[in-house]
Write an enzyme that holds these catalytic residues in place. Structure first.
Site, PDB file in Angstrom:
ATOM      1  CG  ASN A  14      -2.043  -0.967   0.921  1.00 38.67           C
ATOM      2  OD1 ASN A  14      -3.252  -0.326   0.044  1.00 38.67           O
ATOM      3  ND2 ASN A  14      -2.111  -1.899   1.650  1.00 38.67           N
ATOM      4  NE  ARG A  63       6.656  -3.434  21.714  1.00 36.93           N
ATOM      5  CZ  ARG A  63       5.388  -3.473  21.196  1.00 36.93           C
ATOM      6  NH1 ARG A  63       4.542  -2.644  21.597  1.00 36.93           N
ATOM      7  NH2 ARG A  63       5.263  -4.230  20.180  1.00 36.93           N
ATOM      8  CB  ILE A  93      -1.233   5.505  17.201  1.00 34.37           C
ATOM      9  CG1 ILE A  93      -1.304   5.036  15.989  1.00 34.37           C
ATOM     10  CG2 ILE A  93      -0.727   6.841  17.043  1.00 34.37           C
ATOM     11  CD1 ILE A  93       0.174   4.706  15.237  1.00 34.37           C
ATOM     12  CG  ASN A 107      -5.240   1.838  10.024  1.00 32.54           C
ATOM     13  OD1 ASN A 107      -4.068   1.242   9.552  1.00 32.54           O
ATOM     14  ND2 ASN A 107      -5.940   1.028  10.816  1.00 32.54           N
ATOM     15  CG  HIS A 109      -9.199  -2.893   9.619  1.00 32.63           C
ATOM     16  ND1 HIS A 109      -8.184  -3.450  10.692  1.00 32.63           N
ATOM     17  CD2 HIS A 109     -10.167  -3.803   9.675  1.00 32.63           C
ATOM     18  CE1 HIS A 109      -8.845  -4.545  11.234  1.00 32.63           C
ATOM     19  NE2 HIS A 109      -9.995  -4.785  10.512  1.00 32.63           N
ATOM     20  CG  ASP A 150      -8.704  -1.719  14.023  1.00 29.42           C
ATOM     21  OD1 ASP A 150      -7.776  -1.188  13.265  1.00 29.42           O
ATOM     22  OD2 ASP A 150      -8.670  -2.996  14.334  1.00 29.42           O
ATOM     23  CD  GLU A 179      -5.580  -3.201   1.949  1.00 27.22           C
ATOM     24  OE1 GLU A 179      -6.270  -3.494   3.339  1.00 27.22           O
ATOM     25  OE2 GLU A 179      -4.741  -3.668   1.651  1.00 27.22           O
TER      26      GLU A 179
HETATM   27  C1  GAR Z   1      -3.126  -4.363   4.378  1.00 29.09           C
HETATM   28  O1  GAR Z   1      -4.070  -5.147   3.969  1.00 29.09           O
HETATM   29  C2  GAR Z   1      -3.963  -3.468   5.736  1.00 29.09           C
HETATM   30  O2  GAR Z   1      -5.354  -3.240   5.404  1.00 29.09           O
HETATM   31  C3  GAR Z   1      -3.351  -4.249   6.777  1.00 29.09           C
HETATM   32  O3  GAR Z   1      -2.088  -4.783   6.569  1.00 29.09           O
HETATM   33  C4  GAR Z   1      -2.168  -5.182   4.984  1.00 29.09           C
HETATM   34  C5  GAR Z   1      -0.532  -4.285   4.858  1.00 29.09           C
HETATM   35  O4  GAR Z   1      -0.205  -4.857   3.485  1.00 29.09           O
HETATM   36  N1  GAR Z   1      -3.425  -3.507   7.848  1.00 29.09           N
HETATM   37  C6  GAR Z   1      -4.141  -3.783   9.031  1.00 29.09           C
HETATM   38  O5  GAR Z   1      -4.337  -5.146   9.385  1.00 29.09           O
HETATM   39  C7  GAR Z   1      -4.062  -2.908  10.215  1.00 29.09           C
HETATM   40  N2  GAR Z   1      -5.030  -3.390  11.287  1.00 29.09           N
HETATM   41  P1  GAR Z   1       0.605  -4.214   2.810  1.00 29.09           P
HETATM   42  O6  GAR Z   1       1.984  -4.222   3.681  1.00 29.09           O
HETATM   43  O7  GAR Z   1       1.107  -4.949   1.564  1.00 29.09           O
HETATM   44  O8  GAR Z   1       0.726  -2.813   2.471  1.00 29.09           O
END
Ligand code: GAR
Length: 195
Positions: A14, A63, A93, A107, A109, A150, A179
Site C-alpha cells: 500500500n 518500542r 498509536i 489508517n 483496515h 480500529d 486497497e
Molecule cells: C493491509 O491489508 C492493511 O489493510 C493491513 O495490513 C496489510 C498491509 O499490507 N492492515 C491491518 O491489518 C491494520 N490493522 P501491505 O504491507 O502490503 O501494504
C-alpha cells in the site's frame, strides 16, 4: 505542498501504491517512511525507489522510541508533516502522537469495521475470521486514527463479495485489490480537505 509520512510494518504494497500515485505530482511529497520492523519489505521497496524512482528516507524505530519518548513526534513536527498515513502498521498509536496530529492520521483496515477489528485483528487473521464466520462480503475501511485499535471515525468503505468456496487467501486478494485502488485516492481527498 503537502507532506506525508508513511508508517508500515510489513510488505509495504500500500505504501508503494501511494508513493507511485503521488510520484509525478508537484503538490504532495512523501517525506518519510517509518517502520518498527527492521525486516519490513517496505524498506526494500523504498530502497528500490518504490518502482517509480522515488527515494524516500526510512526511519526504523523500536518500542521505547515510540512509546516512551517524544522522539517520533519531534521528527514528524520538524518535517512539518501534514498527514500521517498508516499502511499496514501494526502497533497501537500512543495517545501523545494522536494528540499531536488531530485528524491528521489515517489508517486502512482490511475489513468492514466495526466488524473484524480490534486487537489481534490484522492482516491474515482478519480474512481467516471473515471466512470462519461465513460472511458473504468483506472489504476495506479507511478511518481516522485514535488511541484505540480500529475505532476512529470512518472516512470510506468499499466492499467485495465473499463466496462460500473462498479461502482466506482469496479474500485477501480481493481486499488488497480494493486497497490499492482506493487508498491513494482517498489520501488525496483528505489532503485536499486539509487545505
Ligand atoms: C493491509 O491489508 C492493511 O489493510 C493491513 O495490513 C496489510 C498491509 O499490507 N492492515 C491491518 O491489518 C491494520 N490493522 P501491505 O504491507 O502490503 O501494504
Amino acid at each position: 505542498m503537502k507532506r506525508i509520512a508513511l508508517f508500515a510494518s510489513g510488505s509495504g504494497s500500500n505504501a508503494e501504491k501511494i508513493a507511485q500515485y503521488f510520484a509525478n505530482g508537484t503538490d504532495v511529497e512523501i517525506t518519510l517512511v517509518l517502520t518498527n520492523n527492521p525486516k519490513a519489505g517496505v524498506i526494500e521497496r523504498s530502497r528500490r525507489g518504490f518502482g517509480c524512482g522515488l527515494h524516500v528516507p526510512v526511519l526504523t524505530f523500536d518500542r521505547a522510541a515510540f512509546h516512551e519518548s517524544d522522539r517520533i513526534i519531534k521528527i514528524l513536527k520538524n518535517q512539518q508533516i501534514d498527514l500521517i498515513v498508516l499502511a499496514g502498521f501494526m502497533w497501537l498509536i500512543p495517545a501523545g502522537l494522536v494528540r499531536a496530529f488531530p485528524n491528521q492520521m489515517v489508517n486502512i483496515h482490511p475489513a468492514l469495521l466495526p466488524r473484524f477489528g480490534g486487537k489481534g485483528m490484522y492482516g491474515h487473521h482478519v480474512h481467516e475470521a471473515v471466512v470462519a464466520a461465513g460472511e458473504t462480503e468483506s472489504g476495506i475501511t479507511i478511518h481516522y486514527v485514535n488511541e484505540h485499535y480500529d475505532e476512529g471515525q470512518v472516512i470510506f468503505q468499499a466492499r467485495c463479495p465473499v463466496s462460500a468456496t473462498d479461502t482466506p487467501d482469496d479474500v485477501a486478494r480481493k481486499v488488497q485489490a480494493l486497497e490499492h485502488e482506493h487508498y491513494p485516492k482517498i489520501v488525496e481527498t483528505i489532503l485536499r480537505e486539509l487545505s
